[in-house]
Design an enzyme around this catalytic site. Sequence first.
Site, mmCIF file in Angstrom:
data_model
loop_
_atom_site.group_PDB
_atom_site.id
_atom_site.type_symbol
_atom_site.label_atom_id
_atom_site.label_comp_id
_atom_site.label_asym_id
_atom_site.label_seq_id
_atom_site.Cartn_x
_atom_site.Cartn_y
_atom_site.Cartn_z
ATOM 1 N N TYR A 156 -26.952 -0.818 -6.994
ATOM 2 C CA TYR A 156 -27.842 0.313 -6.693
ATOM 3 C C TYR A 156 -28.423 0.902 -7.978
ATOM 4 C CZ TYR A 156 -29.305 4.707 -4.449
ATOM 5 O OH TYR A 156 -30.030 5.780 -3.979
ATOM 6 N N ALA A 158 -28.841 -0.599 -10.874
ATOM 7 C CA ALA A 158 -29.800 -1.540 -11.457
ATOM 8 C C ALA A 158 -31.144 -1.465 -10.742
ATOM 9 C CB ALA A 158 -29.238 -2.957 -11.382
#
Length: 247
Positions: A156, A158
Amino acid sequence: MMELNNRVAIITGGSRGIGKSIAFSLAEKGVKVVINYNSSEAQAKKVVDDLNERGFEAMAIQANVANLEDAKSLVERTVEQFGRLDIIVNNAGITRDRTFKKLKEEDWHEVINVNLNSVYNTCTASLPHLTDSDNARIINISSIIGQSGGFGQTNYSAAKAGMIGFTKSFALELARTNITVNAICPGFIETDMLGEVPEEIKEQIKAKIPKKRFGTPEEIAKAVVYLCQDGEYITGQQINVNGGLYM
């Protein structure tokens, strides 16, 4: 100030939470809104019915924006219905929270596809129509987690950090056009996603927030309206709506 009356906006993930609040806030300014959903058909239609009952123009369109062809269809159907497109709000998002050691390959790819690749897909599909608008907006709903990181959220984080990088680069490319590109980074907002967090953990989070409370979807929607209406000279920015948790 951009006159929003009769503008047309697509809100991905618009059937609930932040997306729903954005749809209502834009509609109240006279924007014709398209509620995009993937699987929440009943919720999306309820949002459209509620908007229509209040005299606003709205429609729901099913599309998995993690898929480029679906994103193209979403944009094409919007333009067929309303004749134009002025605003894209990239709000679609999911979580698959696990520590990295437990993270499965499909957990990684699904979050990246829905949260980040969808932004590429909608922007690719909509850019020709946004260029035709005299004053267009691309608004990406990122997250505080994309700025600060989050335990058990490598996928999430990233994806949301990728949205910020995308926003900056795309804003540079479009700076000489009529299109602005910005990201809004919500903190911890009272949505279904936060509702899944155990109460004990929520209290620990709240204690760290300088404002000592969670945000509301309506507060995110206000930032979207501001960027749409008054943000002509704002581009490539991260607008933080987080109660002071990350500065």
